[in-house]
Structures are given as structure tokens and as C-alpha cells.
Design a protein around this motif. Structure first.
Motif, PDB file in Angstrom:
ATOM      1  N   THR A 187       0.861  -1.186   0.000  1.00 57.36           N
ATOM      2  CA  THR A 187       0.000   0.000   0.000  1.00 57.36           C
ATOM      3  C   THR A 187       0.894   1.231   0.000  1.00 57.36           C
ATOM      4  OG1 THR A 187      -1.700  -1.160   1.267  1.00 57.36           O
ATOM      5  CG2 THR A 187      -1.825   1.250   1.214  1.00 57.36           C
ATOM      6  N   MET A 188       0.646   2.146  -0.938  1.00 62.61           N
ATOM      7  CA  MET A 188       1.440   3.373  -1.046  1.00 62.61           C
ATOM      8  C   MET A 188       0.515   4.588  -0.949  1.00 62.61           C
ATOM      9  SD  MET A 188       4.680   2.517  -1.494  1.00 62.61           S
ATOM     10  CE  MET A 188       5.470   3.906  -2.307  1.00 62.61           C
ATOM     11  N   GLU A 189       0.889   5.527  -0.069  1.00 62.35           N
ATOM     12  CA  GLU A 189       0.103   6.751   0.098  1.00 62.35           C
ATOM     13  C   GLU A 189       1.044   7.919   0.370  1.00 62.35           C
ATOM     14  OE1 GLU A 189      -4.062   5.713   2.127  1.00 62.35           O
ATOM     15  OE2 GLU A 189      -2.358   5.038   3.324  1.00 62.35           O
ATOM     16  N   ALA A 190       0.637   9.098  -0.086  1.00 63.67           N
ATOM     17  CA  ALA A 190       1.374  10.333   0.203  1.00 63.67           C
ATOM     18  C   ALA A 190       0.586  11.137   1.216  1.00 63.67           C
ATOM     19  CB  ALA A 190       1.589  11.137  -1.066  1.00 63.67           C
ATOM     20  N   TYR A 191       1.289  11.716   2.201  1.00 65.17           N
ATOM     21  CA  TYR A 191       0.657  12.542   3.230  1.00 65.17           C
ATOM     22  C   TYR A 191       1.364  13.891   3.310  1.00 65.17           C
ATOM     23  CZ  TYR A 191      -1.499   8.204   4.858  1.00 65.17           C
ATOM     24  OH  TYR A 191      -2.201   7.027   4.948  1.00 65.17           O
ATOM     25  N   PRO A 192       0.674  15.002   2.985  1.00 67.91           N
ATOM     26  CA  PRO A 192      -0.645  15.013   2.364  1.00 67.91           C
ATOM     27  C   PRO A 192      -0.549  14.604   0.892  1.00 67.91           C
ATOM     28  CG  PRO A 192       0.212  17.230   2.496  1.00 67.91           C
ATOM     29  CD  PRO A 192       1.209  16.365   3.187  1.00 67.91           C
ATOM     30  N   GLN A 193      -1.666  14.207   0.336  1.00 69.98           N
ATOM     31  CA  GLN A 193      -1.635  13.797  -1.071  1.00 69.98           C
ATOM     32  C   GLN A 193      -1.401  14.980  -1.990  1.00 69.98           C
ATOM     33  OE1 GLN A 193      -5.310  12.398  -3.103  1.00 69.98           O
ATOM     34  NE2 GLN A 193      -4.180  10.492  -3.512  1.00 69.98           N
ATOM     35  N   ARG A 194      -1.851  16.147  -1.586  1.00 65.81           N
ATOM     36  CA  ARG A 194      -1.639  17.358  -2.377  1.00 65.81           C
ATOM     37  C   ARG A 194      -0.667  18.267  -1.612  1.00 65.81           C
ATOM     38  NH1 ARG A 194      -3.822  19.735  -6.761  1.00 65.81           N
ATOM     39  NH2 ARG A 194      -3.929  22.018  -6.884  1.00 65.81           N
ATOM     40  N   LEU A 195       0.489  18.467  -2.189  1.00 63.21           N
ATOM     41  CA  LEU A 195       1.541  19.260  -1.558  1.00 63.21           C
ATOM     42  C   LEU A 195       1.539  20.681  -2.114  1.00 63.21           C
ATOM     43  CD1 LEU A 195       4.797  17.065  -1.350  1.00 63.21           C
ATOM     44  CD2 LEU A 195       3.462  17.943   0.553  1.00 63.21           C
TER      45      LEU A 195
END
Length: 360
Positions: A187-195
Motif C-alpha cells: 500500500t502506497m500513500e502520500a501525506y498530504p496527497q496534495r503538496l
């Protein structure tokens, strides 16, 4: 008369000895320790000159000056220092990549009566502001990452592990980060997804060993999408080693465990001509008390192919693991390995080796 001569000789001997002792050079430092105090790493090298005096009656020669680390470079008076004259020893310290306190020694070897002298430099290096490019070394379009590999380390089967990498948006516009070619067990996620511009964040990955049939070392390559689009050099990878989890096995289970044995663990095919194909089978036997499961057979490269005749071996029985080596396009000494992952708690990963020489 003889007594008088003896006294004269003794007086002369003591006089000569005293003159000899007084004639040796001596080295004298007013200060043997220099404190640089607080220095900024970004300001670069700092230096200090130690001054010394030859208080003896013969020329003083500095043979060598040795520092306790390569970060301090010495320079010194190379010519003989005459009696009552002065010389210098210059020490330069490089604070780069050395934050915190330092205490370095300088050893002086000379012809002085003292033999060796020890000087010291001390101080504290304060780390200055580092460029973004040094902190975030990897670039993917408008974002930079500290690294592009998520290492999950050892992951027992049935468990999951998490890791993350720090990122920053170095562009003047907001960016949305998503991912492609991600397998089901990751599972891959960016935090936050919008930079936002200049904003820092993380990319977090979770490796779930229950959702993969892989065993041993698993290397996965994925892609980072910027605003939903593919860009060049956008690969991010993950590594993990999936292993059998024997932590819950009690003494009875261990006593009744399977046990793997091999008829041989190495095979040397000797010398062959380029293009020849070698076939060999390693015999695997279960000498334990329960079924031996061959979880996976992995070869060191595409030149060997190995598929066991069966993956479950009852106690007291055997199977073969055929290995094929194609020498096409190869030359010189060859060393290939075959790793077998099993449910043997004492030997969950076994390595077989195939070697030989390919001549053209």
C-alpha cells in the motif's frame, strides 16, 4: 699523585656529562591546548598556530607532526630551530560533516630532550543550514525525496511492516501525488496527497506478507505519478525479506518439525564449451517428522531454471530439484546459486551451488 689524577678525571667526566645534558635542545610551548570555541560548519576550515621556543643549547629539529584524525592537517617549521629561537606548528581543522564537540590530539616527534609533545585542539561545530538538494537527494519532477527505496527489512509471513520517506515540493505550484504499478501486497500513500509549494510531507508504504506468495528477498519497482501523469525518472522501489514465522512454535512442534537434507549442496560441471546446456538434479530428503514444504526455489540469475518435482515432501521421502544452466553468451568461471525456502525451523533457507568454466 694517583689519587689526585683520579679526582681530576672524575671532575672532568661530570663536567662533560653536565655540558652534554645542557647541550640538548628543549621544546617549550606557552599553550598546549587551543579552544576554537563554537565554529560554523558552513564557514569552512579553521586554523591555529602553536608557537614554541628552543630553550636548549643545540638546534631543535621537528621530525614529524601527527594528528589523531585526517580532519586536522599540520604544517610546521622544517628547518632546524636555533637555541633561544622560535618555530611554529600550524593546525587546520575541517568541520565539514562533523557536527558536535571535537577533541583532537597532535603528537610532535623531535630531537628534543622530552622526546614527544602532545598538543590539543578542541571546540564545537555548529551545523549550518544545508541546501535542499543535500537534504532531499532524489528528484522526481517538482518534488524531491530523501531517498527512493522503502526498506521493510525482515517480514515474518503473516505480518506487515511500514516505512516512509520524507518529501518536499520544490516547485511554485501545488502537486498531487499518486502511484502506479503497485502490487496487491503493498500500500502506497502520500501525506498530504496534495503538496503546496515548499510544503514537506511523506510517502508511506505498507508491506503485507500475507498477500504475497513471495518468499525470501522481494524487490518491487513502482512509479510516482505527479498530477496523475507519468514523468521521467519517477521510479520508487521497495525491498523486503519474507521469512517463515516460527516464533509461536512450542517445544512439541519443534520436536515434530520437518528437517531438510541434501544429497549434495554443490555441483561442479567442469569445463564446457560456450552454448552447451547442463542439466543436474539435487535430491532433497525430509528426515523430519512432519511434511516438508518447499515454499519457493529461487535462482541467482535467468541462466538457471529450477522447478521441484513436488512441493510437499512427507517424512522419510525425497524429491529432486532439477537445475538447467544455459552457457550461451557466457564465458569464464561461472558460480550460480539456488536458494530453497522451506518450513524447516532450523534451515528455512538453504543454498545450493552450481559452478564450472565456460570456454569459447
Amino acid at each position: 699523585m694517583k689519587q689526585f689524577s683520579t679526582i681530576v678525571i672524575l671532575i672532568l667526566a661530570f663536567s662533560i656529562t653536565g655540558m652534554s645534558q645542557r647541550s640538548k635542545p628543549t621544546i617549550h610551548f606557552e599553550n598546549k591546548v587551543h579552544d576554537f570555541g563554537e565554529i560554523l560548519e558552513e564557514n569552512g576550515v579553521v586554523s591555529h598556530v602553536f608557537e614554541f621556543t628552543n630553550n636548549g643549547e643545540q638546534p631543535l629539529v621537528i621530525h614529524n607532526v601527527r594528528t589523531s584524525c585526517g580532519c586536522a592537517a599540520p604544517e610546521w617549521t622544517r628547518t632546524p630551530v636555533q637555541p633561544k629561537r622560535q618555530g611554529t606548528i600550524k593546525i587546520t581543522y575541517d568541520p565539514r560533516n562533523r557536527p558536535g564537540n571535537f577533541n583532537q590530539s597532535i603528537t610532535i616527534a623531535s630531537n628534543a630532550e622530552q622526546g614527544q609533545e602532545i598538543l590539543r585542539i578542541i571546540g564545537t561545530v555548529t551545523q549550518g543550514a544545508r541546501p535542499i538538494e543535500e537534504i532531499y537527494r532524489r528528484e522526481i519532477g517538482p518534488i524531491r525525496l530523501k531517498h527512493t527505496n522503502l526498506s521493510f527489512g525482515r517480514v515474518p509471513k503473516g505480518t506487515q511492516k511500514e516505512n516512509s520517506v520524507e518529501i518536499i515540493n520544490t516547485s511554485q505550484n501545488p502537486v498531487t501525488i499518486t502511484f502506479a504499478r503497485v502490487p496487491d501486497h503493498i500500500t502506497m500513500e502520500a501525506y498530504p496527497q496534495r503538496l503546496q509549494p515548499g510544503q514537506e510531507g511523506i510517502i508511506r508504504g505498507i508491506f503485507n506478507s500475507e498477500k504475497t506468495d513471495e518468499w525470501g528477498f522481494v524487490n518491487t519497482h513502482m512509479q510516482v505519478l505527479i498530477n496523475g501523469e507519468q514523468i521521467s525518472n519517477n521510479r520508487i522501489s521497495s525491498t523486503a525479506t519474507v521469512e517463515e514465522d516460527f516464533s509461536s512454535w512450542n517445544e512439541e512442534a519443534l520436536a515434530n518439525a520437518p528437517k531438510i537434507e541434501f544429497s549434495q549442496t554443490t555441483f561442479d560441471f567442469g569445463e564446457i564449451k560456450q552454448g552447451e546446456i547442463i542439466n543436474h538434479s539435487f535430491i532433497v530428503t525430509n528426515s523430519g517428522k512432519s511434511d516438508l514444504i518447499l515454499r519457493r526455489v529461487r535462482t541467482s540469475c535467468g541462466c538457471t531454471a529450477s522447478n521441484p518435482d513436488r512441493s510437499i515432501i512427507p517424512p522419510g521421502q525425497s524429491t529432486s530439484v532439477p537445475v538447467t544452466f544455459n552457457s550461451r553468451g557466457r564465458s569464464g568461471r561461472q558460480n550460480q546459486s539456488i536458494t530453497i525456502y522451506t518450513n524447516d525451523p532450523d534451515r528455512s533457507a538453504s543454498i545450493l551451488r552450481l559452478s564450472g568454466v565456460v570456454i569459447q
